[in-house]
Design a protein around this motif. Structure first.
Motif, mmCIF file in Angstrom:
data_model
loop_
_atom_site.group_PDB
_atom_site.id
_atom_site.type_symbol
_atom_site.label_atom_id
_atom_site.label_comp_id
_atom_site.label_asym_id
_atom_site.label_seq_id
_atom_site.Cartn_x
_atom_site.Cartn_y
_atom_site.Cartn_z
ATOM 1 N N GLU A 87 40.341 -0.499 22.664
ATOM 2 C CA GLU A 87 38.876 -0.469 22.969
ATOM 3 C C GLU A 87 38.168 0.676 22.767
ATOM 4 O O GLU A 87 36.829 0.785 22.677
ATOM 5 N N LYS A 116 34.740 -6.649 21.425
ATOM 6 C CA LYS A 116 35.905 -6.762 22.057
ATOM 7 C C LYS A 116 36.295 -8.186 22.486
ATOM 8 O O LYS A 116 37.644 -8.376 22.211
ATOM 9 N N SER A 120 39.495 -9.792 20.538
ATOM 10 C CA SER A 120 40.695 -10.043 21.340
ATOM 11 C C SER A 120 41.367 -11.463 21.344
ATOM 12 O O SER A 120 42.322 -11.794 21.715
#
Length: 209
Positions: A87, A116, A120
């Motif tokens: 990240e 993010k 993910s």
């Protein structure tokens, strides 16, 4: 259109002239063209190694099916994708956006969270595939810039990625050699340059919907 003429001029160079090198000004232009490449979310999750050292390239030649372009070209561009989800890359991008565009950081944080969240959802194999594809976008910019400057190039997948990673110490940096491109100037002995391009006809390649 000059772009079209330049693209007609270029070809995947099979034999380079080892006595001719790219000057520093043109090398910087090629690097800037890569820097300006498009990428998903603008993240540019890759690093590009520009290898001049002949001894190192001789090692890499052995890991490239002994193809002469690796050592006979002026420089070797190695496009490396990041293999680990981190990240920090997204945070750095958001901070850079705030600084360069003069936007409040708190207004950009939601976009960072969106990126993010989206990334993910990818499985590990999807992540690797996606990150490797990003390098090809940057490679395209290099090839077009080379054509503009009348510099020859040869995009190559014919190399052993694992051996490149070992020789260049990429694994410990969380990187993987995805695609490479020797650049320089064609040899007069390279008969490939005289072959006519073979491409699909427009009416087969395109369909207007």
């Amino acid at each position: 259109m000059r772009l079209i003429e330049n693209l007609k001029w270029r070809y995947a160079t099979k034999k380079f002239n080892p006595s001719k090198n790219i000057n520093e000004a043109d090398l910087e232009t090629l690097k800037e063209a890569i820097q300006l490449s498009v990428s998903s979310y603008g993240l540019q999750l890759y690093k590009v190694l520009v290898i001049k050292d002949h001894k190192l390239r001789k090692e890499l030649k052995d890991a490239s099916w002994n193809q002469a372009q690796i050592t006979d070209s002026s420089h070797l561009f190695v496009f490396c994708n990041y293999t680990e989800r981190c990240e920090k890359h997204i945070d750095n991008y958001i901070q850079a956006t705030a600084k360069i565009q003069g936007s409040p950081l708190d207004k950009l944080s939601a976009y960072g969270d969106f990126i993010k969240g989206s990334l993910s959802q990818k499985t590990d194999s999807e992540w690797i595939s996606w990150s490797e594809k990003q390098t090809y976008l940057a490679l395209s910019n290099l090839l077009m810039a080379c054509a503009e400057l009348k510099i020859d190039a040869c995009p190559m997948e014919g190399f052993e990625s694992d051996k490149y990673n070992e020789i260049l110490g990429l694994k410990r940096k969380g990187l993987n050699a995805a695609v490479i491109a020797p650049v320089g100037f064609r040899s007069e002995e390279d008969h490939t340059q005289f072959r006519k391009k073979v491409r699909k006809p427009m009416d087969i390649l395109f369909e207007l919907v």
